[in-house]
Write a protein that holds these residues in place. Structure first.
Motif, PDB file in Angstrom:
ATOM      1  N   ALA A 406       0.831  -1.208   0.000  1.00 22.78           N
ATOM      2  CA  ALA A 406       0.000   0.000   0.000  1.00 22.78           C
ATOM      3  C   ALA A 406       0.866   1.258   0.000  1.00 22.78           C
ATOM      4  N   ARG A 407       1.938   1.232   0.758  1.00 25.51           N
ATOM      5  CA  ARG A 407       2.851   2.376   0.781  1.00 25.51           C
ATOM      6  C   ARG A 407       3.464   2.609  -0.598  1.00 25.51           C
ATOM      7  N   THR A 408       3.773   1.516  -1.298  1.00 18.48           N
ATOM      8  CA  THR A 408       4.357   1.647  -2.636  1.00 18.48           C
ATOM      9  C   THR A 408       3.361   2.230  -3.615  1.00 18.48           C
ATOM     10  N   TYR A 409       2.118   1.761  -3.576  1.00 15.48           N
ATOM     11  CA  TYR A 409       1.105   2.332  -4.470  1.00 15.48           C
ATOM     12  C   TYR A 409       0.965   3.826  -4.256  1.00 15.48           C
ATOM     13  N   LYS A 410       0.912   4.246  -3.037  1.00 14.67           N
ATOM     14  CA  LYS A 410       0.731   5.687  -2.764  1.00 14.67           C
ATOM     15  C   LYS A 410       1.942   6.491  -3.213  1.00 14.67           C
ATOM     16  N   LYS A 411       3.101   5.877  -3.098  1.00  8.79           N
ATOM     17  CA  LYS A 411       4.312   6.542  -3.594  1.00  8.79           C
ATOM     18  C   LYS A 411       4.265   6.665  -5.120  1.00  8.79           C
ATOM     19  N   ILE A 412       3.838   5.592  -5.802  1.00  5.42           N
ATOM     20  CA  ILE A 412       3.739   5.608  -7.271  1.00  5.42           C
ATOM     21  C   ILE A 412       2.828   6.748  -7.732  1.00  5.42           C
TER      22      ILE A 412
END
Length: 415
Positions: A406-412
């Motif tokens: 989830a953290r990666t998606y928000k970063k993307i």
């Protein structure tokens, strides 16, 4: 940055989903972080969750249809159209926050084009090096099939492998804002092909901590296991996985341990594969030393698992095995079962960090020797069993993996 995110996700896996890295990771964990998914793909034969509470599910076509290899991109296009709400949805500006394709080739091109038209990020999820899998199949045909039919099959698979390589590595992955992979080894392998390592995130296989809590699993009452030294293989069998290696190991074990019983708790992808395994068992005279259960409900399979003294996790070395993150080792560890695994990178890493099992080359004598070591040394086996659950809870449960994804998606989406 929106607190609720929507991902349109085209899957290779059958719908409704049954794999934990879809069902648990995206169905349970992602919504906790405000990430919802619209699943697009083909229907399968196995029963899955009745619907998709984490967003929506759009099933077009059948995965096992003879038309699937040709029609699945068109089916995915129709499913994506439905996920977007059709013409009304488009005219109202309805669109996902990103478009993701998982393990599909032609639909990867479709996803990249659709994402560009929708002006949203395109993401690719590679849980398996499918192009290299096609190459392995091509080479297997070259080794085992002769004559005109064999040459024709080889040519067809060679063409598919060549075309798929160019599509994935020249058209699909270069257009992905981010690539999710199954292991650090896979990320390093793709980086070696020229893809930026910083655009990749490894998401190894994990388990549902509640489901794989040994205290909640009831051992099966199967008298065939009574008085036996039970070793376990939990999962599917197939010729491509070299599942007959399990029988090689059992042959080695029974010479010094006549009471050994290998329980293979799982099914094969086809009746032909299951028939092949039964023939191999009979040809080696192992009917009294191998219990092939066939398909089982998950809770029943776990009931067999907790009666085992050792769990087996063989995986051949090579591009396919070396880049994967098999679930079996993690499942055994979560259940407190000492493990013997082959030395592919992810299994090496997990067993080295956890101290919950032995890692050896995929050679029958070495594998059998490691199993005997655990069977003959109950104190060592007990230590391994105790270390497994703690490691899994700290590193490989889907609540931990879900937080990172989830953290990666928000970063993307903030790029």
């Amino acid at each position: 940055m929106p607190t609720q995110l929507s991902i349109a996700c085209i899957l290779r896996d059958p719908l409704p989903p049954t794999r934990a890295d879809v069902l648990t990771l995206f169905g349970i964990e992602m919504p906790r972080y405000g990430v919802h998914t619209e699943l697009v793909g083909q229907g399968g034969q196995e029963a899955g969750a009745p619907g998709w509470p984490a967003g929506g599910m759009h099933v077009v076509g059948r995965l096992h249809s003879p038309l699937a290899s040709v029609c699945s991109p068109l089916w995915d296009l129709l499913g994506l159209w439905r996920a977007l709400g059709g013409l009304r949805g488009l005219t109202q500006g309805r669109r996902p926050d990103c478009l993701q394709v998982r393990d599909k080739i032609a639909s990867g091109v479709l996803g990249r084009v659709a994402a560009a038209l929708l002006r949203v990020p395109f993401v690719y999820w590679m849980s398996f090096p499918i192009v290299e899998g096609y190459a392995v199949r091509r080479d297997d045909i070259a080794r085992h099939q002769r004559g005109p039919v064999g040459r024709l099959k080889w040519a067809a698979h060679a063409l598919r492998a060549w075309a798929s390589w160019h599509v994935i590595y020249r058209l699909v992955l270069p257009g992905a804002r981010h690539i999710f992979v199954q292991s650090d080894a896979m990320a390093d392998w793709l980086a070696g092909k020229g893809f930026p390592r910083e655009r990749m995130t490894a998401v190894p296989m994990g388990v549902d901590a509640a489901l794989f809590d040994r205290a909640t699993v009831e051992p099966v009452a199967d008298p065939r296991l009574d008085g036996r030294r039970v070793v376990l293989y939990l999962g599917r069998i197939a010729q491509s996985r070299r599942s007959d290696f399990l029988l090689d190991v059992t042959e080695e074990l029974r010479r010094e341990c006549p009471e050994v019983l290998l329980v293979i708790a799982g099914d094969a992808p086809s009746n032909d594969e299951m028939a092949w395994m039964r023939r191999e068992i009979a040809a080696r005279g192992l009917e009294q030393h191998v219990l092939l259960t066939g398909w089982l409900p998950q809770r029943t399979a776990l009931g067999y698992a907790v009666r085992a003294e050792v769990g087996l996790a063989p995986m051949p070395r090579g591009v396919l095995g070396d880049t994967m993150s098999p679930t079996k080792v993690i499942e055994y560890m979560a259940l407190g079962i000492p493990t013997v695994a082959t030395d592919i990178p992810d299994q090496q890493l997990v067993l080295a960090q956890s101290g919950a099992g032995l890692c050896v080359p995929m050679e029958a004598q070495a594998f059998a020797a490691a199993v005997r070591e655990l069977l003959n040394n109950p104190e060592q086996a007990r230590r391994f069993a105790m270390r497994g659950p703690a490691y899994v809870k700290a590193h490989r449960t889907y609540d931990i993996l879900g937080r990172n994804v989830a953290r990666t998606y928000k970063k993307i989406l903030m790029e």
